[in-house]
Design a protein around this motif. Structure first.
Motif, PDB file in Angstrom:
ATOM      1  N   GLY A   1       0.810  -1.208   0.000  1.00 42.80           N
ATOM      2  CA  GLY A   1       0.000   0.000   0.000  1.00 42.80           C
ATOM      3  C   GLY A   1       0.844   1.258   0.000  1.00 42.80           C
ATOM      4  O   GLY A   1       0.515   2.243  -0.666  1.00 42.80           O
ATOM      5  N   SER A   2       1.947   1.242   0.726  1.00 45.43           N
ATOM      6  CA  SER A   2       2.815   2.433   0.750  1.00 45.43           C
ATOM      7  C   SER A   2       3.435   2.690  -0.619  1.00 45.43           C
ATOM      8  O   SER A   2       3.688   3.837  -0.994  1.00 45.43           O
TER       9      SER A   2
ATOM     10  N   LEU B   1       1.957   2.306  -3.441  1.00 46.63           N
ATOM     11  CA  LEU B   1       0.976   2.982  -4.288  1.00 46.63           C
ATOM     12  C   LEU B   1       1.056   4.503  -4.139  1.00 46.63           C
ATOM     13  O   LEU B   1       0.526   5.241  -4.981  1.00 46.63           O
ATOM     14  N   GLN B   2       1.691   4.966  -3.096  1.00 51.05           N
ATOM     15  CA  GLN B   2       1.799   6.407  -2.879  1.00 51.05           C
ATOM     16  C   GLN B   2       3.162   6.961  -3.286  1.00 51.05           C
ATOM     17  O   GLN B   2       3.272   8.161  -3.562  1.00 51.05           O
ATOM     18  N   ARG B   3       4.202   6.104  -3.358  1.00 52.93           N
ATOM     19  CA  ARG B   3       5.539   6.646  -3.631  1.00 52.93           C
ATOM     20  C   ARG B   3       6.267   5.928  -4.761  1.00 52.93           C
ATOM     21  O   ARG B   3       7.296   6.411  -5.233  1.00 52.93           O
TER      22      ARG B   3
ATOM     23  N   ARG C   1       3.772   0.714  -9.425  1.00 52.15           N
ATOM     24  CA  ARG C   1       2.360   0.821  -9.001  1.00 52.15           C
ATOM     25  C   ARG C   1       1.477  -0.136  -9.798  1.00 52.15           C
ATOM     26  O   ARG C   1       0.520  -0.694  -9.261  1.00 52.15           O
TER      27      ARG C   1
ATOM     28  N   GLN D   1      -6.196  -1.396   0.743  1.00 52.50           N
ATOM     29  CA  GLN D   1      -5.044  -0.681   0.208  1.00 52.50           C
ATOM     30  C   GLN D   1      -5.232  -0.372  -1.285  1.00 52.50           C
ATOM     31  O   GLN D   1      -4.794   0.676  -1.774  1.00 52.50           O
TER      32      GLN D   1
ATOM     33  N   LEU E   1      -6.552   2.987  -2.855  1.00 55.14           N
ATOM     34  CA  LEU E   1      -5.698   4.132  -3.146  1.00 55.14           C
ATOM     35  C   LEU E   1      -5.490   4.309  -4.651  1.00 55.14           C
ATOM     36  O   LEU E   1      -5.187   5.411  -5.115  1.00 55.14           O
TER      37      LEU E   1
ATOM     38  N   ASP F   1      -5.214   7.484  -8.373  1.00 56.58           N
ATOM     39  CA  ASP F   1      -3.832   7.513  -8.838  1.00 56.58           C
ATOM     40  C   ASP F   1      -3.676   8.466 -10.016  1.00 56.58           C
ATOM     41  O   ASP F   1      -4.618   8.714 -10.784  1.00 56.58           O
ATOM     42  N   GLU F   2      -2.478   8.999 -10.179  1.00 60.35           N
ATOM     43  CA  GLU F   2      -2.206   9.935 -11.262  1.00 60.35           C
ATOM     44  C   GLU F   2      -2.176   9.248 -12.625  1.00 60.35           C
ATOM     45  O   GLU F   2      -2.444   9.884 -13.646  1.00 60.35           O
TER      46      GLU F   2
ATOM     47  N   ARG G   1      -5.379   3.575 -12.426  1.00 57.44           N
ATOM     48  CA  ARG G   1      -6.758   3.805 -11.975  1.00 57.44           C
ATOM     49  C   ARG G   1      -7.707   2.764 -12.552  1.00 57.44           C
ATOM     50  O   ARG G   1      -8.529   2.186 -11.833  1.00 57.44           O
TER      51      ARG G   1
ATOM     52  N   ARG H   1     -15.743   6.191  -2.903  1.00 64.73           N
ATOM     53  CA  ARG H   1     -14.740   6.854  -3.745  1.00 64.73           C
ATOM     54  C   ARG H   1     -15.155   6.813  -5.215  1.00 64.73           C
ATOM     55  O   ARG H   1     -14.967   7.794  -5.957  1.00 64.73           O
TER      56      ARG H   1
END
Length: 559
Positions: free
Chosen positions: A401-402, A404-406, A412, A430, A433, A437-438, A443, A461
């Motif tokens: 999960g972390s 997916l953010q960095r 990703r 998780q 997230l 996503d960008e 997505r 969401r």
């Protein structure tokens, strides 16, 4: 009579220096691995030594004798001792001249030195010789002239002034001498008449016994036998000095076994050490600590990295069984190094065995995977994420999960697939997230997996993306995925949200984008209730072809 021109002293000095440096490079190529600093410095010195040579001659032509290499009649390398003589290695296999042209120092000189080193270690009964090895290298900047030893056109041996007597004369002289000694013959001389003169005088069973014993002797694992004796002594001997000496022998033996590629013996040592630690009596703390450090030494990043590089570059590869035994003895801390090397390996067999070892370590020590997921190396992260998804390991879900953010876009993508494969409620939590996503593909894949799993936690969401501006700039594919996911998760309660988007009533109604209307129709098809079908039938003949086709497709799928 022609006068011999004296060779240029500066050129001779440069060539002599090159020959000495080449000898050092030859020794370094036999004693060290390619990633060793000593090896690298020696090869660099060889390449640098060619530069002054090319300043004096456009091509280096050497003549080969039994003990010397000469250039224009001057010996530039003298080695009277044949055991360490480069000239003798070339001469004994028929090479009489050796030429090198500019450019040889770039790549071919390294292969030439390696070939010479291999030829020096060939057994007397080996099928190959130096000429065969050189021919296989297909050199372009290295040429050599040779004689085919034993061929019809080879130079004949010098004849003696007194030719040897014929064999019949020798036999007759011996016969007469024996007759003079009498019937019993001279004392101490064995007569062949006392033995069976047939070629094979042993019976069939005796011949078979000898063949079996020879085969058994040659099939013995001598290293294994020696190691077994060492471990027996290590277990039974209680004297600390004896044990210290035995441990020292094993410490020195282990690097040698790795260097010669006897990985089965290395794995045997690591296994037997555990048995000795369990059964040996009164092992001193310092001895126990040394024995326990053996497997850790092999799993150190530097040692394991050198080993994997050697395996990948080796021309003769160990068996899969030997490699498998070695990799099974690796410790958890080796996991990061393994994941770093997996994408770099070109040998598919080594890669497959190393991948199996990585999976074993990941399954047994998931905390090491969590540690690996905190790094920044994309190759390591990709390998770790893929294995986590294939093994479906829930303990690594927070670490995924972390990422997916960095993580990078490629990482990703793999995280989305891994979380979907793990499939636990925590994994899908998780995965939520990914909705924001960008990256478009991240997505889409994230929402698609959430919808397929029926994860209701993602409903808010997804609904917010429909109502807000999240899909304003999205293409038709992404809009369709989000709307279908909404219909799958919302059920019949979602009709109230979709109806205003699909059906336009009244003259003053604000016109809705046809793509939004078509996506709403696909979402109603996922709901599939009678009320949803009735709403779809109302627009089945809509004047907009995109809406009409979407409504009819949704009706077909809902049936």
């Amino acid at each position: 009579m022609t006068q011999q021109v004296e060779a240029d002293p500066a050129a001779v000095s440069a060539i002599e220096n090159l020959m000495q440096v080449m000898m050092k490079g030859l020794r370094a190529s036999q004693l060290y691995l390619p990633n060793n600093p000593v090896y690298q410095n020696a090869i660099q010195n060889v390449r640098a030594a060619f530069e002054p040579v090319w300043e004096h001659c456009s091509e280096l032509d050497l003549r080969v004798t039994e003990s010397d290499l000469t250039w224009e009649g001057t010996a530039v390398l003298k080695q009277p001792e044949k055991n360490d003589s480069l000239a003798w290695v070339l001469f004994k296999d028929g090479i009489r001249a050796l030429s090198m042209s500019p450019g040889v120092e770039d790549e071919e000189i390294l292969r030439f030195l390696q070939t010479l080193g291999k030829a020096r270690n060939l057994q007397s009964d080996a099928e190959d010789d130096l000429l065969t090895l050189l021919w296989g290298q297909d050199f372009q900047q290295i040429r050599y002239d040779y004689l085919e030893l034993g061929a019809d056109d080879a130079p004949p041996l010098e004849k003696s002034d007194d030719p040897p007597p014929p064999a019949s004369a020798v036999q007759q002289a011996v016969k007469e001498e024996v007759e003079e000694e009498g019937e019993e013959g001279p004392i101490g001389i064995v007569s062949m008449d006392d033995f069976d003169s047939t070629l094979y005088f042993l019976d069939e069973t005796e011949v078979k016994y000898l063949n079996d014993e020879l085969e058994r002797e040659y099939q013995q694992d001598l290293r294994g036998n020696v190691l077994a004796m060492l471990f027996d002594l290590l277990e039974l001997q209680t004297y600390s000095t004896v044990r210290a000496e035995l441990i020292s022998i094993l410490e020195n033996f282990l690097p040698y076994l790795l260097a010669v590629g006897d990985f089965r013996a290395v794995a045997y040592i690591l296994r037997e050490l555990q048995v000795v630690l369990e059964r040996a009596r009164e092992v001193l703390p310092e001895h126990r600590e040394t024995l326990q450090s053996f497997p850790d030494t092999l799993s150190n990043p530097e040692t394991l990295g050198q080993l994997l590089q050697s395996l990948d570059e080796a021309h003769v590869h160990p068996t899969e069984e030997d490699l498998g035994e070695l990799f099974r003895e690796l410790r958890p801390k080796a996991l990061t190094t393994i994941l770093e090397w997996l994408p770099k390996l070109s040998n598919e067999r080594v890669q497959a065995l190393l991948d199996a070892s990585a999976r074993r370590l990941c399954q047994a020590y998931p905390d090491q995977m969590v540690h690996a997921l905190k790094g920044d190396d994309d190759d390591v992260l990709l390998g770790t994420v893929r294995i986590a998804g294939q093994l479906k390991l829930p303990p690594v879900v927070p670490g995924l999960g972390s990422l997916l953010q960095r993580g990078s876009v490629e990482v990703r993508h793999e995280v989305v697939e891994a979380l979907a494969s793990i499939g636990t409620p925590g994994a899908f939590k998780q995965l939520e997230l990914a909705i924001g996503d960008e990256d478009r593909d991240v997505r889409i894949n994230g929402v698609r997996h959430l919808a397929q799993a029926g994860h209701r936690g993602a409903f808010q969401r997804i609904e917010a993306a429909l109502d807000g501006k999240g899909l304003k700039d999205a293409d038709l594919t992404e809009r369709t995925v989000f709307f279908e996911a909404f219909g799958t998760l919302a059920g019949e309660a979602g009709i109230a949200t979709l109806q205003p988007m699909l059906v336009q009533k009244g003259f003053m109604k604000k016109k809705v984008d046809p793509e939004i209307r078509a996506c709403a129709a696909m979402a109603l098809g996922k709901i599939g209730t009678p009320a949803a079908r009735e709403l779809l039938e109302s627009v089945a003949k809509d004047k907009d072809s995109l809406v009409r086709n979407a409504a009819n497709k949704a009706l077909r799928e809902s049936r």
